[in-house]
Design a protein around this motif. Structure first.
Motif, PDB file in Angstrom:
ATOM      1  N   THR A   1       0.839  -1.182   0.000  1.00 28.95           N
ATOM      2  CA  THR A   1       0.000   0.000   0.000  1.00 28.95           C
ATOM      3  C   THR A   1       0.880   1.241   0.000  1.00 28.95           C
ATOM      4  OG1 THR A   1      -1.677  -1.175   1.270  1.00 28.95           O
ATOM      5  CG2 THR A   1      -1.819   1.227   1.241  1.00 28.95           C
ATOM      6  N   SER A   2       0.516   2.238  -0.791  1.00 31.10           N
ATOM      7  CA  SER A   2       1.305   3.456  -0.853  1.00 31.10           C
ATOM      8  C   SER A   2       1.432   4.087   0.538  1.00 31.10           C
ATOM      9  CB  SER A   2       0.657   4.461  -1.804  1.00 31.10           C
ATOM     10  OG  SER A   2       1.263   5.729  -1.654  1.00 31.10           O
ATOM     11  N   PRO A   3       2.624   4.526   0.911  1.00 32.73           N
ATOM     12  CA  PRO A   3       2.784   5.212   2.198  1.00 32.73           C
ATOM     13  C   PRO A   3       1.902   6.444   2.324  1.00 32.73           C
ATOM     14  CG  PRO A   3       4.931   4.727   1.214  1.00 32.73           C
ATOM     15  CD  PRO A   3       3.903   4.402   0.174  1.00 32.73           C
ATOM     16  N   LEU A   4       1.476   6.996   1.189  1.00 29.85           N
ATOM     17  CA  LEU A   4       0.649   8.207   1.214  1.00 29.85           C
ATOM     18  C   LEU A   4      -0.755   7.939   1.745  1.00 29.85           C
ATOM     19  CD1 LEU A   4       1.703   9.530  -2.289  1.00 29.85           C
ATOM     20  CD2 LEU A   4       2.302  10.572  -0.097  1.00 29.85           C
ATOM     21  N   GLN A   5      -1.154   6.685   1.813  1.00 28.43           N
ATOM     22  CA  GLN A   5      -2.523   6.354   2.216  1.00 28.43           C
ATOM     23  C   GLN A   5      -2.597   5.795   3.640  1.00 28.43           C
ATOM     24  OE1 GLN A   5      -4.861   7.354   0.234  1.00 28.43           O
ATOM     25  NE2 GLN A   5      -3.444   7.860  -1.419  1.00 28.43           N
ATOM     26  N   ARG A   6      -1.505   5.877   4.392  1.00 25.15           N
ATOM     27  CA  ARG A   6      -1.476   5.161   5.681  1.00 25.15           C
ATOM     28  C   ARG A   6      -1.762   6.020   6.902  1.00 25.15           C
ATOM     29  NH1 ARG A   6       4.014   1.665   4.755  1.00 25.15           N
ATOM     30  NH2 ARG A   6       3.499   0.906   2.670  1.00 25.15           N
ATOM     31  N   LEU A   7      -1.723   7.343   6.760  1.00 32.92           N
ATOM     32  CA  LEU A   7      -1.894   8.207   7.920  1.00 32.92           C
ATOM     33  C   LEU A   7      -3.157   9.048   7.774  1.00 32.92           C
ATOM     34  CD1 LEU A   7       1.781   9.459   8.380  1.00 32.92           C
ATOM     35  CD2 LEU A   7       0.621   7.626   9.626  1.00 32.92           C
ATOM     36  N   SER A   8      -3.913   9.166   8.865  1.00 33.81           N
ATOM     37  CA  SER A   8      -5.111  10.007   8.861  1.00 33.81           C
ATOM     38  C   SER A   8      -4.720  11.457   9.146  1.00 33.81           C
ATOM     39  CB  SER A   8      -6.088   9.523   9.931  1.00 33.81           C
ATOM     40  OG  SER A   8      -5.554   9.779  11.220  1.00 33.81           O
ATOM     41  N   LEU A   9      -5.654  12.355   8.915  1.00 33.21           N
ATOM     42  CA  LEU A   9      -5.402  13.758   9.235  1.00 33.21           C
ATOM     43  C   LEU A   9      -5.138  13.936  10.721  1.00 33.21           C
ATOM     44  CD1 LEU A   9      -5.231  16.657   8.229  1.00 33.21           C
ATOM     45  CD2 LEU A   9      -7.732  16.825   8.478  1.00 33.21           C
ATOM     46  N   ASP A  10      -5.835  13.188  11.557  1.00 37.59           N
ATOM     47  CA  ASP A  10      -5.580  13.260  13.004  1.00 37.59           C
ATOM     48  C   ASP A  10      -4.151  12.811  13.322  1.00 37.59           C
ATOM     49  OD1 ASP A  10      -8.113  14.199  13.539  1.00 37.59           O
ATOM     50  OD2 ASP A  10      -8.937  12.225  14.053  1.00 37.59           O
ATOM     51  N   ASP A  11      -3.685  11.746  12.655  1.00 32.01           N
ATOM     52  CA  ASP A  11      -2.295  11.305  12.850  1.00 32.01           C
ATOM     53  C   ASP A  11      -1.327  12.428  12.488  1.00 32.01           C
ATOM     54  OD1 ASP A  11      -3.042   8.687  13.531  1.00 32.01           O
ATOM     55  OD2 ASP A  11      -3.015   8.020  11.441  1.00 32.01           O
TER      56      ASP A  11
ATOM     57  N   PRO B   1      11.989  -0.818  -2.094  1.00 34.97           N
ATOM     58  CA  PRO B   1      10.575  -1.180  -2.252  1.00 34.97           C
ATOM     59  C   PRO B   1       9.630  -0.103  -1.725  1.00 34.97           C
ATOM     60  CG  PRO B   1      11.847  -3.066  -1.505  1.00 34.97           C
ATOM     61  CD  PRO B   1      12.768  -1.888  -1.431  1.00 34.97           C
ATOM     62  N   TRP B   2       9.998   0.505  -0.594  1.00 34.85           N
ATOM     63  CA  TRP B   2       9.174   1.596  -0.048  1.00 34.85           C
ATOM     64  C   TRP B   2       9.129   2.753  -1.034  1.00 34.85           C
ATOM     65  CZ3 TRP B   2       9.604   6.717   1.170  1.00 34.85           C
ATOM     66  CH2 TRP B   2       8.679   7.258   2.068  1.00 34.85           C
ATOM     67  N   LEU B   3      10.275   3.113  -1.608  1.00 28.88           N
ATOM     68  CA  LEU B   3      10.339   4.209  -2.572  1.00 28.88           C
ATOM     69  C   LEU B   3       9.489   3.902  -3.801  1.00 28.88           C
ATOM     70  CD1 LEU B   3      11.556   6.891  -3.602  1.00 28.88           C
ATOM     71  CD2 LEU B   3      13.493   5.545  -4.458  1.00 28.88           C
ATOM     72  N   ASP B   4       9.545   2.684  -4.290  1.00 26.36           N
ATOM     73  CA  ASP B   4       8.747   2.318  -5.454  1.00 26.36           C
ATOM     74  C   ASP B   4       7.254   2.455  -5.170  1.00 26.36           C
ATOM     75  OD1 ASP B   4      11.023   1.769  -6.934  1.00 26.36           O
ATOM     76  OD2 ASP B   4      11.021  -0.370  -6.422  1.00 26.36           O
ATOM     77  N   SER B   5       6.852   2.050  -3.974  1.00 26.62           N
ATOM     78  CA  SER B   5       5.448   2.184  -3.592  1.00 26.62           C
ATOM     79  C   SER B   5       5.058   3.655  -3.489  1.00 26.62           C
ATOM     80  CB  SER B   5       5.203   1.475  -2.263  1.00 26.62           C
ATOM     81  OG  SER B   5       3.870   1.615  -1.842  1.00 26.62           O
ATOM     82  N   LEU B   6       5.955   4.454  -2.924  1.00 28.64           N
ATOM     83  CA  LEU B   6       5.704   5.893  -2.849  1.00 28.64           C
ATOM     84  C   LEU B   6       5.531   6.486  -4.243  1.00 28.64           C
ATOM     85  CD1 LEU B   6       5.743   8.667  -1.305  1.00 28.64           C
ATOM     86  CD2 LEU B   6       8.200   8.690  -1.778  1.00 28.64           C
ATOM     87  N   LEU B   7       6.424   6.144  -5.163  1.00 24.81           N
ATOM     88  CA  LEU B   7       6.355   6.691  -6.517  1.00 24.81           C
ATOM     89  C   LEU B   7       5.056   6.309  -7.220  1.00 24.81           C
ATOM     90  CD1 LEU B   7      10.052   6.184  -7.620  1.00 24.81           C
ATOM     91  CD2 LEU B   7       8.861   8.376  -7.421  1.00 24.81           C
ATOM     92  N   THR B   8       4.568   5.099  -6.967  1.00 19.91           N
ATOM     93  CA  THR B   8       3.277   4.702  -7.530  1.00 19.91           C
ATOM     94  C   THR B   8       2.173   5.608  -7.007  1.00 19.91           C
ATOM     95  OG1 THR B   8       3.962   2.403  -7.794  1.00 19.91           O
ATOM     96  CG2 THR B   8       1.597   2.831  -7.692  1.00 19.91           C
TER      97      THR B   8
END
Length: 381
Positions: free
Chosen positions: A2-12, A281-288
């Motif tokens: 899962t993209s790291p961009l989708q893992r944190l909520s606004l509250d986080d 792998p983390w970077l590749d997921s981020l780029l996606t």
């Protein structure tokens, strides 16, 4: 993954105490400064946690960072980077300052390509260097004729001069082509200009574009490059970077004061090295995820703010938005902040060509990006 961009909520995210989340009141969506809304890559977390548990918080030493960068550069760009031609520096901008001190003096000129990263202007002015501008063309690309004129101005009177190239370019996201960089090599060679390249966004280039390290090209032996893992892995708070000299510039780099190498954070070196070695792998997921966001932003603007001109960036996670057709009575960034509660960077901060523009950081979740555009559209109705 899962993209790291989708893992944190606004509250986080609002629990963070960094500049992005503390500059403005809590009702403002901050899409301005270059911090990403992501958790750290696991290899970085593990390396930093182990260092803290060991109390390994002293001064940096050795070539750990350069070795990790060399492996990454070979794997990603096919570039053989020699650690013997590197020096550890506190961060990319301070590394640029130290390199420019080696090859220029008080009153000498440094050429830049506006609209460009605002600290270029701030640091060059504080160093007592004369800024000479070679603006990008209307497609956000290097203009050889403008460069030629600027270089001629820069060396007038027989003075030394340098060219500070942003590659990939901030704020436009342009990734310079082989043809464009070859023209830079030819022009700087003809005028005797030393080249210093900010390649901090180099890992953040999309699959439909090719990044070429400047020093990988023929004829760049007198040049320098500054690189760091800080932007690609969101590590601005644990500072470290590497200055790389071309083979004919090693003697200059050897004149860098040794105390400069005490400036980087040892934790920065540990975290950045872990990212470069094991964070692929983390970077590749981020780029996606970033690729999805740059396309989503285009769709959102076309639907809700069709007057805004936007070229999806070829690299970086920055979007350069031309808002002049909105004919707003004030700076667009001010309007979006005061009426829409969205914080962006004002275009004039980037020099000539910035008026009527804003820079938007799209390294956030799809939901927050959509909410930001909704607010921006409401602000101009």
């Amino acid at each position: 993954m899962t993209s790291p961009l989708q893992r944190l909520s606004l509250d986080d995210l609002r629990r963070r105490t960094s500049e992005k989340w503390r500059r403005y009141p809590s009702d403002v969506l901050p899409l301005w400064v270059a911090e990403m809304d992501v958790p750290l890559a696991e290899p970085v977390v593990r390396a930093l946690t182990e260092a803290i548990e060991l109390g390994d918080t002293g001064y940096p030493t050795g070539t750990t960072y350069s070795d990790a960068l060399a492996g990454f550069a070979l794997d990603r760009w096919g570039w053989t980077l020699e650690p013997a031609r590197t020096r550890l520096v506190p961060d990319v901008m301070m590394g640029i300052v130290e390199v420019l001190r080696l090859v220029t003096g008080q009153g000498d000129a440094v050429v830049v390509n506006p609209p460009v990263y605002p600290p270029f202007y701030q640091f060059l002015t504080s160093m007592g260097r004369r800024v000479v501008e070679a603006p990008l063309d209307d497609r956000h690309r290097l203009d050889p004729d403008a460069l030629d004129r600027a270089f001629e101005d820069a060396v007038a009177g027989g003075r030394r001069a340098a060219y500070l190239l942003c590659s990939p370019h901030n704020p436009t996201g342009t990734v310079h082509t082989r043809e464009e960089l070859t023209a830079v090599v030819d022009l700087t060679g003809r005028h005797g200009i030393r080249v210093v390249v900010d390649e901090i966004h180099a890992p953040l280039v999309y699959a439909d574009t090719t990044f070429l390290p400047y020093l990988s090209l023929p004829g760049t032996g007198r040049g320098f490059s500054l690189l760091s893992a800080s932007k690609a892995w969101n590590l601005a708070g644990v500072k470290a970077a590497v200055a790389v000299a071309g083979p004919d510039a090693v003697a200059d780099l050897d004149r860098m004061p040794p105390e400069v190498g005490d400036g980087p954070s040892h934790l920065g070196v540990i975290g950045h090295s872990a990212a470069l070695r094991s964070g692929g792998p983390w970077l590749d997921s981020l780029l996606t995820g970033l690729d999805d966001n740059r396309r989503l932003l285009g769709d959102l603007l076309a639907d809700q703010l069709p007057q805004v001109r936007y070229r999806p960036p070829e690299g970086t996670y920055l979007a350069w938005l031309d808002c002049r057709a909105l004919e707003l009575p004030d700076d667009p960034a001010r309007v979006f902040l005061e009426r829409g509660r969205v914080a962006l960077v004002p275009g004039p901060d980037f020099g000539p060509g910035g008026a009527g523009h804003v820079r938007l950081n799209l390294a956030t979740s799809a939901d927050l990006l959509a909410e930001a555009v909704r607010r921006m559209a409401a602000a101009v109705r």
